[in-house]
Scaffold this active site. Structure first.
Site, PDB file in Angstrom:
ATOM      1  N   ARG A  59       7.987  -3.299  -0.717  1.00 46.79           N
ATOM      2  CA  ARG A  59       8.007  -4.743  -0.550  1.00 46.79           C
ATOM      3  C   ARG A  59       8.207  -5.502  -1.863  1.00 46.79           C
ATOM      4  O   ARG A  59       9.089  -6.356  -1.983  1.00 46.79           O
ATOM      5  CB  ARG A  59       6.676  -5.230   0.073  1.00 46.79           C
ATOM      6  CG  ARG A  59       6.576  -5.010   1.544  1.00 46.79           C
ATOM      7  CD  ARG A  59       5.134  -4.731   1.940  1.00 46.79           C
ATOM      8  NE  ARG A  59       4.861  -3.349   1.692  1.00 46.79           N
ATOM      9  CZ  ARG A  59       5.050  -2.379   2.595  1.00 46.79           C
ATOM     10  NH1 ARG A  59       5.368  -2.696   3.809  1.00 46.79           N
ATOM     11  NH2 ARG A  59       4.874  -1.121   2.301  1.00 46.79           N
ATOM     12  N   THR A  60       7.366  -5.198  -2.861  1.00 53.98           N
ATOM     13  CA  THR A  60       7.339  -6.033  -4.061  1.00 53.98           C
ATOM     14  C   THR A  60       8.649  -5.923  -4.846  1.00 53.98           C
ATOM     15  O   THR A  60       9.257  -6.933  -5.202  1.00 53.98           O
ATOM     16  CB  THR A  60       6.143  -5.626  -4.951  1.00 53.98           C
ATOM     17  OG1 THR A  60       4.981  -5.523  -4.134  1.00 53.98           O
ATOM     18  CG2 THR A  60       5.907  -6.633  -6.061  1.00 53.98           C
ATOM     19  N   LYS A  87      12.604  11.875 -19.924  1.00 52.43           N
ATOM     20  CA  LYS A  87      12.865  12.706 -21.110  1.00 52.43           C
ATOM     21  C   LYS A  87      11.799  12.477 -22.170  1.00 52.43           C
ATOM     22  O   LYS A  87      11.930  12.946 -23.297  1.00 52.43           O
ATOM     23  CB  LYS A  87      14.234  12.374 -21.698  1.00 52.43           C
ATOM     24  CG  LYS A  87      15.398  12.610 -20.778  1.00 52.43           C
ATOM     25  CD  LYS A  87      16.693  12.165 -21.478  1.00 52.43           C
ATOM     26  CE  LYS A  87      17.794  11.858 -20.500  1.00 52.43           C
ATOM     27  NZ  LYS A  87      18.857  11.050 -21.113  1.00 52.43           N
ATOM     28  N   ARG A 109       5.467  -2.985 -12.714  1.00 55.21           N
ATOM     29  CA  ARG A 109       4.309  -2.366 -12.045  1.00 55.21           C
ATOM     30  C   ARG A 109       3.957  -1.101 -12.810  1.00 55.21           C
ATOM     31  O   ARG A 109       4.852  -0.337 -13.204  1.00 55.21           O
ATOM     32  CB  ARG A 109       4.624  -2.035 -10.591  1.00 55.21           C
ATOM     33  CG  ARG A 109       3.525  -1.217  -9.914  1.00 55.21           C
ATOM     34  CD  ARG A 109       3.754  -1.032  -8.443  1.00 55.21           C
ATOM     35  NE  ARG A 109       3.529  -2.271  -7.705  1.00 55.21           N
ATOM     36  CZ  ARG A 109       3.548  -2.352  -6.378  1.00 55.21           C
ATOM     37  NH1 ARG A 109       3.773  -1.273  -5.650  1.00 55.21           N
ATOM     38  NH2 ARG A 109       3.340  -3.507  -5.766  1.00 55.21           N
ATOM     39  N   HIS A 137      -2.760  -8.018  -8.710  1.00 56.16           N
ATOM     40  CA  HIS A 137      -1.439  -8.027  -8.068  1.00 56.16           C
ATOM     41  C   HIS A 137      -1.199  -9.499  -7.702  1.00 56.16           C
ATOM     42  O   HIS A 137      -1.299  -9.887  -6.534  1.00 56.16           O
ATOM     43  CB  HIS A 137      -1.471  -7.125  -6.828  1.00 56.16           C
ATOM     44  CG  HIS A 137      -0.138  -6.849  -6.205  1.00 56.16           C
ATOM     45  ND1 HIS A 137       1.032  -7.526  -6.529  1.00 56.16           N
ATOM     46  CD2 HIS A 137       0.230  -5.946  -5.233  1.00 56.16           C
ATOM     47  CE1 HIS A 137       2.032  -7.054  -5.801  1.00 56.16           C
ATOM     48  NE2 HIS A 137       1.573  -6.094  -5.018  1.00 56.16           N
TER      49      HIS A 137
END
Ligand code: CP
Length: 313
Positions: A59-60, A87, A109, A137
């Site tokens: 969603r976000t 890496k 995030r 959030h």
């Protein structure tokens, strides 16, 4: 009033009530844009944004990307799982590399609380926190508040119960900070093992039974059981959790008749919420997702220099 005096949006704890109102008010015309046949305005033409998610999201991340596109910003998703992070490139070098490509704004995030704050201090780009560990959030809480305000007409003085894994939930924290600025009575309910220590310091009342917590409530926000953050032993089993804390038609009996049921998604049906409730008339879960696009459009627009009166028709 503009939001561009703030470089970053990292949480609702430090946001003023007036700034939250500005975002919610600006999201109203943004929602009208989403409903049009041609969902595009030139408001952010020439601006560039990147989403950088170190944790999964449907969603976000997607709603930030489409929000930027509806406003004509150039939007890029850095797929961390196939990037040079694999890496061994450090966070600092990754961010610097992105910055020098000319992006104006980064949506981030990360599983570690405080990571977007660290990044914000070390980059010229604006940073929006899309969820950091168990901390905040903020855009989820903004879209929750938008959805409640749209349905109830106001946020002022509502009784809101937040159910489930309060300990690990950044959604709970941002809702508590945001709704608290509008005089809501906030109740948190769940097993004692999933309550933060000294939970009352968050200006909420803790309950351990759904029946007591739901008496006369206007809104119930059901949290996801975060299997990925559970340490063993916080509750005996998912079945036991569901027996005591799953939100079902039976558990809503003492709530107000017009109670709204929210869930941030993704849902564990049959664990924290029954399908009868999730797919029933009291749930506003799909509306939350749509409103998430409008709220994120508002935020991107305001943070990159717009004011409400300047929204291009
Ligand atoms: N509510 C929420 O943050 O959902 P995603 O993890 O799918 O972005």
């Amino acid at each position: 009033m503009k939001l561009d005096r703030r470089k970053d949006l990292l949480g609702l704890r430090d946001l003023e009530r007036e700034e939250i109102e500005l975002i919610l008010d600006t999201a109203v015309p943004m929602k009208d844009i989403i409903k049009r046949d041609i969902k595009k305005v030139p408001a952010l033409r020439g601006k560039a944004m990147v989403t950088v998610f170190y944790e999964p999201s449907t969603r976000t991340r997607t709603s930030f990307e489409i929000a930027g596109k509806y406003l004509s910003a150039d939007t890029v998703n850095l797929a961390v799982s196939t990037s040079s992070v694999q890496k061994g490139e450090s966070l600092r070098d990754t961010i610097k590399t992105i910055e020098v490509m000319g992006f104006d704004l980064m949506v981030m995030r990360h599983s570690m609380s405080g990571t977007p704050h660290y990044v914000a201090r070390n980059t010229k780009m604006r940073v929006i926190n899309a969820g950091d560990g168990a901390n905040e959030h903020p855009t989820q809480a903004l879209l929750d508040m938008y959805t409640i305000r749209e349905r109830k007409g106001t946020l002022e003085g509502l009784k809101v119960a937040i159910v489930g894994d309060i300990l690990h939930s950044r959604v709970a924290r941002s809702n508590i900070y945001g709704l608290g600025k509008f005089g809501c009575e906030i109740r948190v309910v769940g097993p004692s093992t999933l309550m933060p220590p000294e939970v009352e310091k968050l200006s909420v009342k803790a309950y351990y039974s759904l029946e007591e917590a739901f008496a006369d409530v206007d809104v119930i926000n059901v949290l996801r059981i975060q299997r990925e953050r559970q340490q063993s032993g916080l509750f005996p089993s998912l079945e036991e959790y569901a027996n005591l804390y799953m939100v079902t038609p039976e558990s809503l009996k003492k709530a107000k008749k017009d109670v709204l049921v929210l869930h941030p998604g993704p849902m564990n049906r049959g664990v924290e919420i029954s399908s009868e409730i999730a797919d029933g008339s009291k749930a506003v879960i799909d509306e939350q997702v749509t409103n998430g696009v409008a709220v994120r459009m508002a935020l991107l627009f305001l943070m990159m220099g717009g004011s409400k009166s300047e929204i291009v028709a």
